[in-house]
Motif scaffolding. Structure first.
Motif, PDB file in Angstrom:
ATOM      1  N   LYS A   1      62.382 -37.250  10.076  1.00  0.00           N
ATOM      2  CA  LYS A   1      63.315 -38.364  10.258  1.00  0.00           C
ATOM      3  C   LYS A   1      63.026 -39.053  11.588  1.00  0.00           C
ATOM      4  O   LYS A   1      63.037 -38.413  12.644  1.00  0.00           O
TER       5      LYS A   1
ATOM      6  N   GLU B   1      62.390 -35.949  14.155  1.00  0.00           N
ATOM      7  CA  GLU B   1      63.017 -34.644  14.043  1.00  0.00           C
ATOM      8  C   GLU B   1      62.921 -34.198  12.590  1.00  0.00           C
ATOM      9  O   GLU B   1      62.620 -35.004  11.705  1.00  0.00           O
TER      10      GLU B   1
ATOM     11  N   PRO C   1      65.048 -32.139   9.386  1.00  0.00           N
ATOM     12  CA  PRO C   1      66.413 -31.767   9.019  1.00  0.00           C
ATOM     13  C   PRO C   1      66.677 -30.309   9.403  1.00  0.00           C
ATOM     14  O   PRO C   1      65.745 -29.488   9.447  1.00  0.00           O
TER      15      PRO C   1
ATOM     16  N   HIS D   1      62.630 -26.229  14.140  1.00  0.00           N
ATOM     17  CA  HIS D   1      63.785 -27.051  14.525  1.00  0.00           C
ATOM     18  C   HIS D   1      63.395 -28.195  15.461  1.00  0.00           C
ATOM     19  O   HIS D   1      64.042 -28.396  16.495  1.00  0.00           O
TER      20      HIS D   1
ATOM     21  N   ASN E   1      70.122 -25.087  15.728  1.00  0.00           N
ATOM     22  CA  ASN E   1      70.623 -26.228  14.960  1.00  0.00           C
ATOM     23  C   ASN E   1      71.719 -26.972  15.711  1.00  0.00           C
ATOM     24  O   ASN E   1      71.830 -28.202  15.617  1.00  0.00           O
TER      25      ASN E   1
ATOM     26  N   ARG F   1      71.514 -30.845  16.859  1.00  0.00           N
ATOM     27  CA  ARG F   1      72.557 -31.801  16.490  1.00  0.00           C
ATOM     28  C   ARG F   1      73.081 -32.551  17.722  1.00  0.00           C
ATOM     29  O   ARG F   1      73.263 -33.782  17.694  1.00  0.00           O
TER      30      ARG F   1
ATOM     31  N   LYS G   1      70.594 -35.099  18.993  1.00  0.00           N
ATOM     32  CA  LYS G   1      70.584 -36.287  18.140  1.00  0.00           C
ATOM     33  C   LYS G   1      71.716 -37.240  18.506  1.00  0.00           C
ATOM     34  O   LYS G   1      71.530 -38.463  18.558  1.00  0.00           O
TER      35      LYS G   1
END
Length: 379
Positions: free
Chosen positions: A169, A265, A267, A285, A331, A335, A338
């Protein structure tokens, strides 16, 4: 047990050292033909040094790096939004944060592991999981072991074979990284800053030997990678009205020392292993660099994977243990990284003014509490 690691980056080399220290045989295979002092700087926050202590390398890294004493968030005209209490992190968490050239860090890791465990010019082709692991390389050679560790980055070929094509992404921005190798009087060793402006963020991290690592993230469509000779002028144009010493740093940076990469990145994955294959670092990751934790997460992965393999005779049990201790944390960092990026690149003047006001009002005590879960992580 014998582990085969694909990729001799920071995560792969750290994992190899940690495994070797635990008495586990390990071989590292890298597609590059030689180690070169390429790349830019890297910030290793206190949780990275905590992890490196587990393999006895923290002091060497501290000695070769530049300790971060203060880190500020600024507006494009130099107005201070907040100050990250880096010195307080050291006092509270027991380890400093440092900036070091990636090449210097890689040299420390290679020396600690030993050249006899590293095989260069080995391009991964495929692996077979049948009565152990067999890895085939482009040059026609192969390697056998009990466990395969994929530390070959965001574009991992090993991951693709086992997990299929996982679409990357685009983060909506490209990043320029540079090393300024001239003295800038306004830049003080130990004092770092990141400036937030229209469409971009500019970070400055002084290193030893009068080197300054800097980066500039800029919002734009993907796949607009500039030729080497055009990168410097592009950055200069887009920060032309930003505060000093940004212009001086760019002006004194040689064109070949400026790199550009689009930010991608993957998912968040639900599992990192399959049979006797396990993912590590960006292969597991890959995240946006907005928290400065991408490499640090790979370092933590490496230490905990080695610990899990040393504690359990059964490989599957060890990989379950590793995943249970790492997946949720990595994760979460992915997150948060992001979400942070767009905050620093708000274009709307009303929203950016509101953001600036909020950041000024946040007390340092709150920031310390927010960083506690990240930096006070027990290996």
């Amino acid at each position: 047990m014998k582990a085969i690691i694909i990729g001799a980056g920071i995560g792969g080399l750290t994992a190899a050292i940690a495994l070797k220290n635990k008495g586990i045989e390990v071989e590292v295979y890298e597609q590059a033909s030689e180690f070169k002092r390429l790349g830019a700087g890297i910030s290793l926050w206190t949780n990275a040094l905590r992890a490196f202590k587990e393999i006895g390398l923290e002091q060497k890294i501290i000695n070769l790096g530049a300790e971060i004493n203060s880190s500020k968030l600024l507006t494009y005209n130099g107005q201070e939004l907040s100050a990250i209490p880096a010195a307080q992190f050291k006092e509270k968490f027991g380890f400093p944060s440092v900036v070091i050239h990636r090449g210097d860090l890689q040299e420390i890791l290679v020396d600690a592991l030993g050249a006899e465990s590293i095989f260069l010019n080995k391009t991964f082709q495929a692996y077979h999981d049948n009565d152990g692991i067999t890895v085939d390389f482009l040059d026609g050679t192969s390697a056998r072991g009990d466990l395969l560790i994929a530390a070959d980055g965001i574009h991992s070929k090993v991951r693709r074979q086992s997990f299929g094509d996982i679409p990357l992404k685009y983060a909506g921005a490209t990043v320029f990284r540079g090393i300024c190798q001239q003295d800038i009087p306004e830049v003080e060793l130990g004092s770092c800053f990141e400036t937030w402006g229209k469409n971009g963020r500019f970070g400055v991290f002084p290193m030893r030997n009068n080197e300054i690592y800097w980066y500039f993230t800029f919002k734009q469509p993907a796949n607009n990678i500039l030729k080497e000779e055009k990168r410097k002028s592009f950055v200069e144009t887009n920060v032309s009205n930003w505060h000093q010493p940004i212009a001086s740093i760019i002006r004194k940076t040689d064109m070949p020392d400026i790199l550009q990469n689009d930010m991608f990145e993957i998912p968040a994955l639900k599992t990192w292993y399959k049979n006797n294959l396990v993912l590590l670092g960006d292969a597991a990751h890959a995240m946006q660099p907005n928290l400065g934790q991408g490499a640090v997460m790979a370092i933590e992965d490496a230490i905990i994977l080695a610990d899990a393999l040393a504690k359990h005779d059964d490989i599957t049990t060890a990989l379950e243990d590793y995943q249970s201790r790492r997946l949720a944390r990595a994760n979460k960092v992915q997150r948060l990284s992001k979400h942070l990026g767009p905050i620093g690149q708000i274009n709307n003047p009303i929203l950016s003014s509101l953001r600036n006001t909020i950041f000024k009002l946040i007390p340092n005590s709150f920031r310390m509490r927010e960083f506690n879960w990240l930096f006070n992580f027990e290996i």
